[in-house]
Design an enzyme around this catalytic site. Sequence first.
Site, PDB file in Angstrom:
ATOM      1  N   ARG A  54       0.864  -1.185   0.000  1.00 38.03           N
ATOM      2  CA  ARG A  54       0.000   0.000   0.000  1.00 38.03           C
ATOM      3  C   ARG A  54       0.896   1.229   0.000  1.00 38.03           C
ATOM      4  O   ARG A  54       2.105   1.133   0.127  1.00 38.03           O
ATOM      5  CB  ARG A  54      -1.025  -0.012   1.148  1.00 38.03           C
ATOM      6  CG  ARG A  54      -0.686  -0.696   2.430  1.00 38.03           C
ATOM      7  CD  ARG A  54       0.365  -0.027   3.248  1.00 38.03           C
ATOM      8  NE  ARG A  54       0.113   1.385   3.381  1.00 38.03           N
ATOM      9  CZ  ARG A  54       1.041   2.307   3.569  1.00 38.03           C
ATOM     10  NH1 ARG A  54       2.328   1.973   3.652  1.00 38.03           N
ATOM     11  NH2 ARG A  54       0.745   3.578   3.672  1.00 38.03           N
ATOM     12  N   GLY A  55       0.223   2.397  -0.132  1.00 41.02           N
ATOM     13  CA  GLY A  55       0.986   3.626  -0.342  1.00 41.02           C
ATOM     14  C   GLY A  55       1.056   3.843  -1.847  1.00 41.02           C
ATOM     15  O   GLY A  55       1.388   2.905  -2.596  1.00 41.02           O
ATOM     16  N   ALA A  56       0.727   5.068  -2.281  1.00 39.21           N
ATOM     17  CA  ALA A  56       0.544   5.308  -3.717  1.00 39.21           C
ATOM     18  C   ALA A  56       1.723   4.846  -4.587  1.00 39.21           C
ATOM     19  O   ALA A  56       1.533   4.073  -5.544  1.00 39.21           O
ATOM     20  CB  ALA A  56       0.231   6.787  -3.943  1.00 39.21           C
ATOM     21  N   ARG A  96      -7.758  -0.611  -6.719  1.00 43.08           N
ATOM     22  CA  ARG A  96      -7.971   0.540  -5.836  1.00 43.08           C
ATOM     23  C   ARG A  96      -8.101   1.792  -6.706  1.00 43.08           C
ATOM     24  O   ARG A  96      -7.302   1.988  -7.623  1.00 43.08           O
ATOM     25  CB  ARG A  96      -6.807   0.710  -4.841  1.00 43.08           C
ATOM     26  CG  ARG A  96      -6.687  -0.440  -3.843  1.00 43.08           C
ATOM     27  CD  ARG A  96      -5.729  -0.105  -2.714  1.00 43.08           C
ATOM     28  NE  ARG A  96      -6.308   0.816  -1.746  1.00 43.08           N
ATOM     29  CZ  ARG A  96      -5.607   1.378  -0.758  1.00 43.08           C
ATOM     30  NH1 ARG A  96      -4.313   1.119  -0.625  1.00 43.08           N
ATOM     31  NH2 ARG A  96      -6.192   2.195   0.097  1.00 43.08           N
ATOM     32  N   GLN A 207      -2.100   2.694   9.923  1.00 41.90           N
ATOM     33  CA  GLN A 207      -0.826   2.746   9.199  1.00 41.90           C
ATOM     34  C   GLN A 207       0.208   3.607   9.935  1.00 41.90           C
ATOM     35  O   GLN A 207       1.408   3.369   9.833  1.00 41.90           O
ATOM     36  CB  GLN A 207      -1.019   3.301   7.783  1.00 41.90           C
ATOM     37  CG  GLN A 207      -1.752   2.377   6.823  1.00 41.90           C
ATOM     38  CD  GLN A 207      -3.238   2.656   6.794  1.00 41.90           C
ATOM     39  OE1 GLN A 207      -3.829   3.060   7.789  1.00 41.90           O
ATOM     40  NE2 GLN A 207      -3.870   2.428   5.660  1.00 41.90           N
ATOM     41  N   ASP A 248      -2.061  10.754  -2.456  1.00 39.08           N
ATOM     42  CA  ASP A 248      -2.468   9.664  -3.365  1.00 39.08           C
ATOM     43  C   ASP A 248      -2.822  10.171  -4.750  1.00 39.08           C
ATOM     44  O   ASP A 248      -2.706   9.456  -5.741  1.00 39.08           O
ATOM     45  CB  ASP A 248      -3.633   8.884  -2.774  1.00 39.08           C
ATOM     46  CG  ASP A 248      -3.134   8.009  -1.634  1.00 39.08           C
ATOM     47  OD1 ASP A 248      -2.985   8.524  -0.512  1.00 39.08           O
ATOM     48  OD2 ASP A 248      -2.825   6.834  -1.893  1.00 39.08           O
ATOM     49  N   ASN A 258      -5.412  12.381   0.154  1.00 39.06           N
ATOM     50  CA  ASN A 258      -4.515  11.546   0.953  1.00 39.06           C
ATOM     51  C   ASN A 258      -5.369  10.817   1.987  1.00 39.06           C
ATOM     52  O   ASN A 258      -6.598  11.004   2.045  1.00 39.06           O
ATOM     53  CB  ASN A 258      -3.426  12.397   1.615  1.00 39.06           C
ATOM     54  CG  ASN A 258      -2.335  11.531   2.241  1.00 39.06           C
ATOM     55  OD1 ASN A 258      -1.786  10.646   1.581  1.00 39.06           O
ATOM     56  ND2 ASN A 258      -2.025  11.740   3.509  1.00 39.06           N
ATOM     57  N   LYS A 259      -4.737  10.004   2.792  1.00 37.01           N
ATOM     58  CA  LYS A 259      -5.449   9.177   3.771  1.00 37.01           C
ATOM     59  C   LYS A 259      -6.467   9.975   4.579  1.00 37.01           C
ATOM     60  O   LYS A 259      -6.194  11.101   4.992  1.00 37.01           O
ATOM     61  CB  LYS A 259      -4.406   8.533   4.705  1.00 37.01           C
ATOM     62  CG  LYS A 259      -4.959   7.653   5.792  1.00 37.01           C
ATOM     63  CD  LYS A 259      -5.908   6.585   5.300  1.00 37.01           C
ATOM     64  CE  LYS A 259      -5.286   5.655   4.268  1.00 37.01           C
ATOM     65  NZ  LYS A 259      -6.292   4.753   3.641  1.00 37.01           N
TER      66      LYS A 259
HETATM   67  O1  MRU Z   1      -4.587   3.161   2.163  1.00 27.48           O
HETATM   68  P1  MRU Z   1      -3.101   3.364   2.054  1.00 27.48           P
HETATM   69  O2  MRU Z   1      -2.348   2.819   3.212  1.00 27.48           O
HETATM   70  O3  MRU Z   1      -2.572   2.908   0.721  1.00 27.48           O
HETATM   71  O4  MRU Z   1      -2.943   4.960   2.090  1.00 27.48           O
HETATM   72  C1  MRU Z   1      -1.656   5.506   1.981  1.00 27.48           C
HETATM   73  C2  MRU Z   1      -1.622   6.969   2.056  1.00 27.48           C
HETATM   74  O5  MRU Z   1      -2.625   7.639   2.154  1.00 27.48           O
HETATM   75  C3  MRU Z   1      -0.264   7.607   1.913  1.00 27.48           C
HETATM   76  O6  MRU Z   1      -0.182   8.771   2.672  1.00 27.48           O
HETATM   77  C4  MRU Z   1      -0.055   7.961   0.434  1.00 27.48           C
HETATM   78  O7  MRU Z   1      -0.305   6.875  -0.384  1.00 27.48           O
HETATM   79  C5  MRU Z   1       1.320   8.466   0.196  1.00 27.48           C
HETATM   80  S1  MRU Z   1       2.518   7.172   0.217  1.00 27.48           S
HETATM   81  C6  MRU Z   1       4.033   7.840  -0.116  1.00 27.48           C
END
Ligand code: MRU
Length: 361
Positions: A54-56, A96, A207, A248, A258-259
Amino acid sequence: MLNIRNIQWVGGAGSEAAGCLRLLDQTKLPGEQVYIDCHDVATVWDAIKRLVVRGAPAIGVAAAYGCVVAVQEARGGASEAREVLQKACDYLASSRPTAVNLFWALDRMKRVEPCTAEALLAEAKRIHEEDAAMCRKIGEHGLELIRRLHPKPETRIPTPGISILTHCNAGALATGGIGTATAPMYLAHEQGLPLRVFADETRPLLQGARLTAFELAAAGVDVTLICDDMAAQVMREGRIDMVITGADRIAANGDTANKIGTYNLAVLAKHHGIPFYIAAPSSTFDLSIADGSAIPIEQRDGREITDSYGSGGAKAQPGIPGVKTYNPAFDVTPHELIAAIVTEKGIIEPVNSQTVRRLLA
Ligand code: MRU
């Protein structure tokens, strides 16, 4: 730095030397370090969907390797391989919806010529390496923002250094390198600058608690974990000098998804006169959309709220019968609340359509 690899390709590519994508299962962190080997595209899709990876930026890298996994299984000639690749891209794109790095990476993979597993693997490795390089550059530019805050405003609690609040995990675990929001932190730490990080736990999937606090502590960074609902109080007490989060998807005017909970922090930071920064590579910008209203927000299963993993293996808390849930995984912070966006190409400041275009076009 954390000495574990979140994403790696094992072996070669093609039917003769078929390799596989090895992913660190982030749903099990910090308690266990378990790896999942993906030998078919369905396993890659599932890993992205379930947040194993996970993470963009990391989602983009994993999806690129997912294309190799799909095509190396293809029998027949180039046209069959192209068809398999197209199908795999469409399928992975449905895992996603919010992080644009996924679609950006798949678009790059679709353009690979010739359409062979070997050529696709080379491109996936390039995407992975480029992401690591972009993280480093983001760190260098972000460090300027940290240095800018010396000496810190008198309204903040005097600590030996700068104190940064972050949300979710935009760290090494979320990218192919040293993270985006965490990159300036790692470089500041490497250079011996006194630094203190507050990590929001980040409900519902934690996270921040399970990943950010874990990886920063493993690197020796001074990190303090707080619950999401403590941010306002911690800011009011003067403990936070700046907020940095990842992204994201960033629209052409700088509105940033973002999250979930990031928008709350931006509003709070504005109220308390604290600069709020976004750190993201150019692969996270979606210049095809004018503003954040067009960013698709992923809706996730309500059981994530009622049966949260907990950090360090907390017991599941089953939901209450008759009680509904609503679980948007992301929110959009309007560009007016963002003091600057740190990219590998430099800093966008102030944040608006003109400044975004000037840096990225
Ligand atoms: O749902 P996730 O854990 O994939 O969400 C991740 C985030 O929101 C991060 O802040 C974002 O992807 C940036 S990662 C460098």
